[in-house]
Enzyme design. Structure first.
Site, PDB file in Angstrom:
ATOM      1  N   GLU A  70     100.116 114.747  16.688  1.00  0.00           N
ATOM      2  CA  GLU A  70     101.810 114.901  17.606  1.00  0.00           C
ATOM      3  C   GLU A  70     102.074 116.377  16.842  1.00  0.00           C
ATOM      4  OE1 GLU A  70     101.083 111.774  15.743  1.00  0.00           O
ATOM      5  OE2 GLU A  70     101.564 110.105  16.324  1.00  0.00           O
ATOM      6  N   PHE A 132     108.419  98.174  10.325  1.00  0.00           N
ATOM      7  CA  PHE A 132     107.023  98.460  10.424  1.00  0.00           C
ATOM      8  C   PHE A 132     107.176  99.847  10.925  1.00  0.00           C
ATOM      9  CE2 PHE A 132     103.015  99.486  12.670  1.00  0.00           C
ATOM     10  CZ  PHE A 132     102.159  99.508  11.274  1.00  0.00           C
ATOM     11  N   GLN A 133     106.453 100.818  10.749  1.00  0.00           N
ATOM     12  CA  GLN A 133     106.925 102.101  11.382  1.00  0.00           C
ATOM     13  C   GLN A 133     108.524 102.569  11.812  1.00  0.00           C
ATOM     14  OE1 GLN A 133     103.914 102.000  14.229  1.00  0.00           O
ATOM     15  NE2 GLN A 133     102.653 102.826  12.829  1.00  0.00           N
ATOM     16  N   LYS A 182     113.251 100.500  20.366  1.00  0.00           N
ATOM     17  CA  LYS A 182     112.023  99.733  21.340  1.00  0.00           C
ATOM     18  C   LYS A 182     113.469  98.113  22.147  1.00  0.00           C
ATOM     19  CE  LYS A 182     108.063  97.578  22.142  1.00  0.00           C
ATOM     20  NZ  LYS A 182     106.317  97.407  21.863  1.00  0.00           N
ATOM     21  N   MET A 529      95.338 136.357   4.044  1.00  0.00           N
ATOM     22  CA  MET A 529      97.031 136.389   3.830  1.00  0.00           C
ATOM     23  C   MET A 529      97.046 135.657   2.243  1.00  0.00           C
ATOM     24  SD  MET A 529      99.116 138.205   4.829  1.00  0.00           S
ATOM     25  CE  MET A 529      99.613 138.728   6.331  1.00  0.00           C
TER      26      MET A 529
END
Ligand SMILES: Cc1ncc(C[n+]2csc(CCOP(=O)(O)OP(=O)(O)O)c2C)c(N)n1
Ligand SMILES: [Mg+2]
Length: 623
Positions: A70, A132-133, A182, A529
């Site tokens: 993502e 969940f999630q 959802k 760097m």
């Protein structure tokens, strides 16, 4: 940035708009995106967003690109947005999908990129139950969005989407988050697509008054050493042409920030290129004055020549990488600050004349005023001084003793000094071969600074780089986004080995989606760097900055050729200078995504260098 957030509430019926057929919430969302002209979405599915993906499969207008992470999707959407100026769109499922977008959202916030980030959310009845999630992505992103929505009513989807696109693309652009539970995706309703946006209190367009602009012209007439210090605001404000006219009409030299690279053609005689920590010595002197180099910060600053007595700071935010010690930045100069975002005014550096305005309008109006009443001053002495500075301190590099004695020379070059490729050379050759016409993206690190130094940007939206956030891993996915927007242009990611590895999985996206963006890895086997700072401030003690295999230092690790091969992406490694040009041409000629792994020494330092929080009197500019 000024911002606000909201949880949607039902509005009374009877708003004017266009009535659509009965659809699911997911289908309404996709239709709204189509109506906003979205042609590409970078979206990774999951339980809480698969309904939207189902609707996307039925869209004839939107191409759905599946990134392999993502974060890659968010950066790709940003690349698309930075290259086009139009909103980039990314989407993820709830929980880990959503949190993986956060770096991209933060990046868009820091660099004012129009981004619409859509997240699926658990069903409303589950919110707050630790389902969940479930993650409170709305709460989590509050400090890094321009605006955000948690949609709780299917009938709000059309208004929210229309507002989201309006907000992210107007005024000072920025990211907008839409979190869609959802159950709202699954609900069915007949949408009303609004024709207009009504946002009380949101005034994105502001124009300076003639009084204010006249005052600026008066200050220019009184000044001896004016400098234009311009930034990303010129690019997002589509004001490059107006800037060119204004600079030519007034003969005021122009320095940009990294965000502003290309806002003014870097090949123009009035260009001072970019300023700040790794900017040109002459831009830094022009703004701050020239000083004797002091050995430590406790020594007094001894001035050799004066810098700007008038600083026209347009579409900039006085970032610390530009100003160094901010009290010393353009000390004694009169500062005019124009920005579209009132929250930038007097934030980091007080302005003598602060103005909230659209910069395109302000520049065009001033140019018109000057046309009527030309400025007499030609600033001849000032131009002579600048010419001397430019001649004395151009960007430059050489094969130093350090390079010759380095492990790189022993392990990889077998002592063949004449064949060593310095990173700067690779960018110079790319500039030549692409005639300065490519779109460049970068990772974050030394290679990023060299890309900005050794490629001369002629146009806005040509350098796409994570400036404010400095997010490693940005380069390649951003290149994919830019290439999707401009398939016929050469898009090249100049990357570091560390940065590229952070989103290397996007090679799959490039191959599967036939997105022919190119990558040049300036592979120094180090977090270069950080190495540079270790050399400067920690006597070269390596604190986990070596990326190679300590048990086999002669090997280049990881093996990008094998890795790219596994993704079916062609890759070539270049070790010797004699092979570089031909290899780069082959990369440019390829109609596929392509990786060029250029092996370079880690001993190079990016110069000039003004250490953080220091002044121009501490600037090291010669190797
Ligand atoms: C996500 C992230 N983690 C850490 C850093 C800190 N950081 C800045 S530059 C840099 C080194 C980057 O190495 P590489 O990509 O190989 O570029 P190089 O400097 O070697 O050209 C690091 C670790 C960062 N900017 N972003
Ligand atoms: Mg590196």
């Amino acid at each position: 940035m000024s911002k606000s957030t909201e949880t949607t509430k039902k509005k009374p019926a009877g708003q004017r708009g266009e009535l659509g057929p009965t659809m699911s919430g997911s289908e309404i969302l996709v239709t709204c995106l189509e109506r906003e002209g979205v042609d590409t979405i970078f979206a990774y599915p999951g339980g809480a967003s698969m309904e939207i993906h189902q609707a996307l499969t039925r869209s004839k207008k939107i191409r759905t690109v599946l990134p392999r992470h993502e974060q890659g999707g968010a950066f790709a959407a940003e690349g698309y947005a930075r290259a086009t100026g139009r909103a980039g769109v990314c989407m993820a499922t709830s929980g880990p999908g959503a949190t993986n977008l956060v770096t991209g959202i933060a990046d868009a916030y820091m660099d004012s990129v129009p981004l619409v980030a859509i997240t699926g959310q658990v069903p409303q009845a589950m919110i707050g139950k630790g389902g969940f999630q479930e993650t409170d992505i709305y709460g989590m992103t509050l400090p890094v969005v321009k605006h955000s929505y948690l949609i709780t009513d299917i009938n709000e989807i059309p208004r929210v989407v229309k507002e989201a696109f309006h907000i992210c693309q107007t005024g000072r652009p920025g990211p907008v988050l839409i979190d869609l539970p959802k159950n709202v995706q699954q609900a069915r309703s007949q949408p009303v697509f609004p024709n207009e946006v009504h946002l009380r209190g949101y005034v994105p367009e502001r124009q300076a008054s003639d009084l204010e602009l006249n005052e600026i012209i008066g200050l220019i007439e009184k000044s001896e050493r004016p400098v234009l210090y311009v930034g990303g605001g010129i690019i997002t404000g589509n004001a490059s042409e107006e800037l060119l006219h204004f600079a030519e009409a007034t003969q005021i030299p122009v320095t940009t920030t990294i965000m502003g690279c290309g806002a003014f053609p870097e090949t123009h005689p009035l260009s001072l290129r970019w300023l700040g920590m790794h900017g040109t010595a002459y831009a830094n002197w022009a703004v701050n004055g020239e000083f004797e180099l002091r050995k430590n910060v406790n020594e007094p600053m001894r001035k050799i020549a004066h810098g700007a007595d008038l600083l026209l700071a347009f579409g900039v935010r006085f970032d610390d990488r530009v100003t160094g010690k901010v009290e010393k930045f353009c000390e004694g100069g009169t500062i005019v600050h124009i920005d579209i975002d009132p929250s930038e005014i007097n934030k980091n550096k007080p302005a003598n004349l602060p103005i909230v305005s659209d910069i395109k309008y302000a520049l065009a109006r001033m140019a018109a005023m000057i046309k009527e009443r030309p400025i007499e001053k030609r600033f001849t002495a000032w131009h002579e001084q600048i010419a001397k500075w430019k001649a004395r301190a151009p960007f430059g590099y050489r094969v130093t003793d350090e390079v010759v004695k380095s492990q790189h020379m022993r392990d990889h070059l077998k002592g063949k000094e004449s064949e060593v490729i310095l990173p700067q050379m690779a960018i110079e050759i790319l500039y030549e071969l692409t005639k300065g016409e490519a779109i460049l993206t970068t990772g974050v690190g030394q290679h990023q600074m060299w890309a900005a130094q050794y490629y001369k940007f002629k146009y806005p939206r040509q350098l796409l780089t994570s400036a404010g956030l400095g997010a490693m891993g940005y380069g390649f996915p951003a290149a994919l986004g830019a290439k999707v927007a401009f398939p016929n242009r050469q898009v090249v990611d100049i990357d570091g080995d560390g940065s590229f590895l952070m989103n290397v999985q996007e090679l799959a996206t490039a191959h599967i989606e036939h997105i022919a963006a190119k990558v040049i890895i300036l592979n120094n086997q180090h977090l270069g760097m950080v190495v540079q700072w270790e050399d400067k401030f920690f006597e070269g003690n390596r604190g986990h900055t070596y990326l190679g295999d300590p048990d086999n230092r002669k090997q280049i690790y990881p093996d990008y050729i094998a890795m790219a091969k596994s993704f079916n992406v062609p890759c070539e490694r270049v070790m010797y200078r004699k092979d570089l040009r031909a290899a780069m041409q082959q990369m440019l000629d390829s109609d596929q995504p392509y990786v060029l792994d250029v092996i370079v020494p880690y001993t190079e330092h990016v110069l000039p260098f003004i250490p953080a929080g220091r002044t121009v009197a501490d600037m090291i500019w010669q190797a």
